[in-house]
Write an enzyme that holds these catalytic residues in place. Structure first.
Site, PDB file in Angstrom:
ATOM      1  N   LEU A 137      40.133  44.672  34.047  1.00 20.42           N
ATOM      2  CA  LEU A 137      40.551  43.881  32.894  1.00 20.42           C
ATOM      3  C   LEU A 137      39.771  44.397  31.688  1.00 20.42           C
ATOM      4  O   LEU A 137      38.586  44.736  31.792  1.00 20.42           O
ATOM      5  CB  LEU A 137      40.249  42.392  33.109  1.00 20.42           C
ATOM      6  CG  LEU A 137      41.039  41.665  34.202  1.00 20.42           C
ATOM      7  CD1 LEU A 137      40.551  40.233  34.334  1.00 20.42           C
ATOM      8  CD2 LEU A 137      42.538  41.694  33.922  1.00 20.42           C
ATOM      9  N   ASP A 138      40.426  44.439  30.542  1.00 20.16           N
ATOM     10  CA  ASP A 138      39.743  44.852  29.324  1.00 20.16           C
ATOM     11  C   ASP A 138      38.572  43.918  29.033  1.00 20.16           C
ATOM     12  O   ASP A 138      38.550  42.765  29.479  1.00 20.16           O
ATOM     13  CB  ASP A 138      40.709  44.830  28.137  1.00 20.16           C
ATOM     14  CG  ASP A 138      41.824  45.849  28.278  1.00 20.16           C
ATOM     15  OD1 ASP A 138      41.631  46.838  29.003  1.00 20.16           O
ATOM     16  OD2 ASP A 138      42.896  45.638  27.664  1.00 20.16           O
TER      17      ASP A 138
END
Length: 317
Positions: A137-138
């Site tokens: 996930l960013d």
């Protein structure tokens, strides 16, 4: 304490006349090609008790044996941090990553990442590539991630991802009023001039994003999003491409926009929202060992919940 691998397998006739390293990948699928090649070179993977070269051709019928320590793969340092663990057993771990936490070390973020915290939580993850992280996930995205605790689980989870058999669902708040559900099927690749960005481009990798409306407001929409692929920044790129950028995402056009109506409190909240309004709220997969169908959900965190509350209070639509 390091793990030790002792395994053996006989080469079937149908795999004969191929290279040793190619055959080893077929017979020992729990290990990566690079790890098997390393063991061959070190003499820890033998053919009928003898060291051979990775490119040597086998005839079929030979006995391959692995007798090797499962060394730590990276030099990343375990670091103590509070992890929000949703589920854990001997094979997998499901963690809810907060916004602001980088998933794994990279340029500019060499420590204090989720990977460092995972290594402290479970020492054996040092033997698994990327500490068992199979999808990311960013930094600004919150939500659920699955982590493999064994090589076998990691290989199975990677296979499930490639077959699109792991369901990842997100919630997002975007600028603009989305009228109906839809899909975005556009290839994604590196931006031609901004190397930190991705973009829709014809020569990119296939990417598909599905979305549906959860609620509409005067100038914003709350969406549920499901991914078929997992390209870097996929949701952010795709939504920006169809002109519904995420609130709080200046990289892809979600910079603050003064609403035509709404309280000063809403305007302040939108102005100060400093991360993409995106949360991975649901994760569904078949357990890599038992095969059982498992699903986890997490409500949106407080910052997204507060923004949704203010949007609803100010809705004049």
């Amino acid at each position: 304490m390091s793990q030790y691998v002792k395994m053996k397998a006989r080469v079937p006739e149908q795999l004969g006349h191929d290279r040793l390293d190619h055959i080893a990948v077929n017979l020992f699928p729990d290990f990566s090609r690079s790890r098997l090649q390393h063991w061959i070179q070190a003499g820890a993977l033998t053919v009928d008790g003898q060291a051979r070269r990775a490119k040597d051709k086998l005839l079929g019928g030979e006995l391959l044996e692995i007798d090797a320590p499962l060394e730590a793969l990276d030099s990343h340092v375990p670091q103590q941090m509070e992890l929000d663990i949703e589920f854990e057993d001997e094979d997998i771990l499901v963690v809810c990553k907060p916004a602001g936490l980088v998933t794994h070390p990279a340029a500019g973020n060499y420590d204090n990442t989720l990977l460092n915290g995972l290594l402290f939580h479970c020492e054996e993850l040092q033997h698994i590539p990327r500490a068992g992280i199979v999808h990311r996930l960013d930094k600004g995205t919150s939500g659920l991630m699955v982590v493999a605790k064994t090589l076998q689980s990691q290989n199975k989870l990677v296979d499930l991802l490639q077959k699109r058999e792991i369901t990842r669902q997100y919630q997002a708040i975007v600028y603009g009023v989305v009228s109906r559900r839809g899909s975005i099927d556009q290839p994604i690749g590196r931006h031609p001039s901004h190397r930190t960005k991705m973009a829709v481009r014809e020569d990119g990798k296939p990417a598909r994003t599905h979305y549906r409306v959860l609620s509409r407001f005067a100038e914003h929409t709350h969406l549920s999003i499901t991914l078929e692929s997992g390209r870097t920044h996929q949701i952010r790129v795709h939504l920006s491409h169809v002109r519904f950028p995420l609130v709080g995402d200046p990289l892809y056009g979600g910079t603050f926009r003064l609403p035509r109506s709404g309280s000063e409190q809403l305007q302040e909240e939108l102005r100060d929202f400093e991360r993409p309004a995106l949360h991975a709220f649901a994760l569904q997969l078949h357990h890599p060992t038992t095969g059982a169908l498992m699903r986890w959900e997490r409500h949106v965190p407080s910052d997204l919940a507060r923004l949704l509350e203010l949007l609803a209070e100010n809705d004049t639509g």
